[in-house]
Scaffold this motif. Structure first.
Motif, mmCIF file in Angstrom:
data_model
loop_
_atom_site.group_PDB
_atom_site.id
_atom_site.type_symbol
_atom_site.label_atom_id
_atom_site.label_comp_id
_atom_site.label_asym_id
_atom_site.label_seq_id
_atom_site.Cartn_x
_atom_site.Cartn_y
_atom_site.Cartn_z
ATOM 1 N N SER A 79 1.096 -1.235 0.241
ATOM 2 C CA SER A 79 -0.217 0.318 -0.025
ATOM 3 C C SER A 79 0.431 0.919 -0.174
ATOM 4 C CB SER A 79 -0.567 0.073 1.693
ATOM 5 O OG SER A 79 -1.654 0.900 1.159
ATOM 6 N N THR A 80 0.452 2.273 -0.669
ATOM 7 C CA THR A 80 1.019 3.814 -0.854
ATOM 8 C C THR A 80 0.336 5.034 0.222
ATOM 9 O OG1 THR A 80 -0.079 3.858 -2.934
ATOM 10 C CG2 THR A 80 2.275 3.562 -2.967
ATOM 11 N N THR A 81 -0.787 5.293 0.522
ATOM 12 C CA THR A 81 -1.777 5.808 0.667
ATOM 13 C C THR A 81 -1.274 5.726 2.154
ATOM 14 O OG1 THR A 81 -3.525 4.754 1.144
ATOM 15 C CG2 THR A 81 -3.158 5.453 -1.260
ATOM 16 N N TYR A 82 -0.332 4.814 2.870
ATOM 17 C CA TYR A 82 -0.167 5.060 4.418
ATOM 18 C C TYR A 82 0.879 5.661 4.649
ATOM 19 C CZ TYR A 82 0.390 3.395 9.025
ATOM 20 O OH TYR A 82 1.350 4.438 10.758
ATOM 21 N N ASN A 83 1.792 6.717 4.048
ATOM 22 C CA ASN A 83 2.476 7.309 4.173
ATOM 23 C C ASN A 83 2.127 8.252 3.807
ATOM 24 O OD1 ASN A 83 4.389 5.362 5.751
ATOM 25 N ND2 ASN A 83 5.422 5.151 3.804
ATOM 26 N N THR A 84 1.158 9.003 3.039
ATOM 27 C CA THR A 84 0.566 10.137 3.100
ATOM 28 C C THR A 84 -0.218 10.735 3.268
ATOM 29 O OG1 THR A 84 -1.072 9.537 1.338
ATOM 30 C CG2 THR A 84 1.308 9.559 -0.145
ATOM 31 N N ARG A 85 0.002 12.047 3.637
ATOM 32 C CA ARG A 85 -1.142 12.767 5.090
ATOM 33 C C ARG A 85 -1.333 13.251 4.217
ATOM 34 N NH1 ARG A 85 1.513 12.976 9.848
ATOM 35 N NH2 ARG A 85 -0.594 13.835 11.424
ATOM 36 N N LYS A 86 -3.091 13.151 4.977
ATOM 37 C CA LYS A 86 -4.169 13.330 3.637
ATOM 38 C C LYS A 86 -4.355 14.996 4.447
ATOM 39 C CE LYS A 86 -5.645 8.913 2.340
ATOM 40 N NZ LYS A 86 -6.762 8.374 1.294
ATOM 41 N N ARG A 87 -4.321 14.862 5.987
ATOM 42 C CA ARG A 87 -4.857 16.245 6.470
ATOM 43 C C ARG A 87 -4.118 16.871 7.627
ATOM 44 N NH1 ARG A 87 -6.941 11.974 8.325
ATOM 45 N NH2 ARG A 87 -6.914 11.581 10.937
ATOM 46 N N ARG A 88 -4.101 17.549 7.984
ATOM 47 C CA ARG A 88 -3.495 18.007 8.985
ATOM 48 C C ARG A 88 -3.590 18.303 10.108
ATOM 49 N NH1 ARG A 88 -2.834 25.222 8.469
ATOM 50 N NH2 ARG A 88 -1.169 24.487 9.954
ATOM 51 N N TYR A 89 -2.666 17.786 11.295
ATOM 52 C CA TYR A 89 -2.398 17.395 12.669
ATOM 53 C C TYR A 89 -3.374 18.274 13.467
ATOM 54 C CZ TYR A 89 -1.294 16.294 17.216
ATOM 55 O OH TYR A 89 -1.758 15.641 18.601
ATOM 56 N N ASN A 90 -4.431 17.715 14.207
ATOM 57 C CA ASN A 90 -5.408 18.804 15.204
ATOM 58 C C ASN A 90 -5.686 18.139 16.353
ATOM 59 O OD1 ASN A 90 -7.142 20.366 15.572
ATOM 60 N ND2 ASN A 90 -8.673 20.301 14.635
ATOM 61 N N SER A 91 -5.342 18.426 17.194
ATOM 62 C CA SER A 91 -5.204 18.126 18.709
ATOM 63 C C SER A 91 -6.592 18.047 19.594
ATOM 64 C CB SER A 91 -3.851 18.035 19.729
ATOM 65 O OG SER A 91 -4.191 19.503 19.773
ATOM 66 N N TYR A 92 -7.448 19.085 19.052
ATOM 67 C CA TYR A 92 -8.469 19.541 20.012
ATOM 68 C C TYR A 92 -9.117 18.508 19.095
ATOM 69 C CZ TYR A 92 -13.168 21.688 20.920
ATOM 70 O OH TYR A 92 -13.999 22.092 21.246
ATOM 71 N N ARG A 93 -9.959 17.676 21.101
ATOM 72 C CA ARG A 93 -10.942 16.444 21.549
ATOM 73 C C ARG A 93 -11.975 17.326 21.337
ATOM 74 N NH1 ARG A 93 -7.238 12.278 24.548
ATOM 75 N NH2 ARG A 93 -5.657 12.319 23.149
ATOM 76 N N GLY A 94 -12.120 18.232 21.516
ATOM 77 C CA GLY A 94 -13.875 19.047 21.946
ATOM 78 C C GLY A 94 -13.473 18.804 23.545
ATOM 79 N N THR A 95 -14.862 19.275 24.058
ATOM 80 C CA THR A 95 -14.994 19.661 25.144
ATOM 81 C C THR A 95 -14.466 18.204 26.235
ATOM 82 O OG1 THR A 95 -16.840 21.433 25.020
ATOM 83 C CG2 THR A 95 -16.972 20.353 27.723
ATOM 84 N N VAL A 96 -13.626 18.305 27.028
ATOM 85 C CA VAL A 96 -13.252 17.303 27.388
ATOM 86 C C VAL A 96 -13.658 17.210 29.198
ATOM 87 C CG1 VAL A 96 -11.282 15.435 28.376
ATOM 88 C CG2 VAL A 96 -12.008 16.723 25.937
ATOM 89 N N GLY A 97 -14.310 16.317 29.931
ATOM 90 C CA GLY A 97 -14.331 16.682 31.740
ATOM 91 C C GLY A 97 -15.145 17.670 31.461
ATOM 92 N N ARG A 98 -15.600 18.076 33.333
ATOM 93 C CA ARG A 98 -17.366 18.224 33.294
ATOM 94 C C ARG A 98 -16.526 20.294 33.460
ATOM 95 N NH1 ARG A 98 -19.429 16.577 38.409
ATOM 96 N NH2 ARG A 98 -17.856 17.920 39.979
ATOM 97 N N ILE A 99 -17.741 21.111 33.192
ATOM 98 C CA ILE A 99 -17.888 22.076 33.747
ATOM 99 C C ILE A 99 -18.452 22.362 34.961
ATOM 100 C CG2 ILE A 99 -18.355 24.868 33.291
ATOM 101 C CD1 ILE A 99 -18.164 23.404 29.693
ATOM 102 N N ALA A 100 -17.695 23.109 36.125
ATOM 103 C CA ALA A 100 -18.076 23.423 37.002
ATOM 104 C C ALA A 100 -19.097 24.226 37.115
ATOM 105 C CB ALA A 100 -17.001 23.248 38.158
#
Length: 104
Positions: A79-100
């Motif tokens: 396979s050749t498509t594994y090494n090609t990056r299709k999107r930029r890195y994004n570490s945002y996971r949404g709201t994590v945890g509980r808001i007081a």
């Protein structure tokens, strides 16, 4: 005989080992044909050697993943498509945890 082996730089034990254990290219060709069927356009073409090994096991072939990788390398089926990056890195996971709550 020993003179010939010394001339080509092959150890005597290696010669007799290769004579007793010939390369099994017929079964490699058969497995390569099955891998080509698995990677054909009607199926998923971007399967890597791990997924191909699993599919071969499902079809009843007892092959090691290292052998599948070697056969796929020799026949340019990796396979050749594994090494090609299709999107930029994004570490945002949404709201994590509980808001007081605001109690004040």
């Amino acid at each position: 005989m020993d003179d010939l082996l010394a001339l080509i730089g092959l150890k005597r034990s290696t010669y007799y080992y290769l004579e007793a254990h010939p390369l099994n290219t017929a079964s490699d060709n058969k497995i390569a044909d099955v891998i080509r069927q698995i990677k054909s356009p009607q199926f998923q073409t971007e399967y890597g050697y791990r997924r191909v090994t699993t599919l071969l096991h499902d079809q009843g072939y007892l092959v090691n993943h290292k052998r599948v990788l070697r056969i796929m390398r020799q026949n340019a089926l990796l396979s050749t498509t594994y090494n090609t990056r299709k999107r930029r890195y994004n570490s945002y996971r949404g709201t994590v945890g509980r808001i007081a709550e605001r109690v004040i």
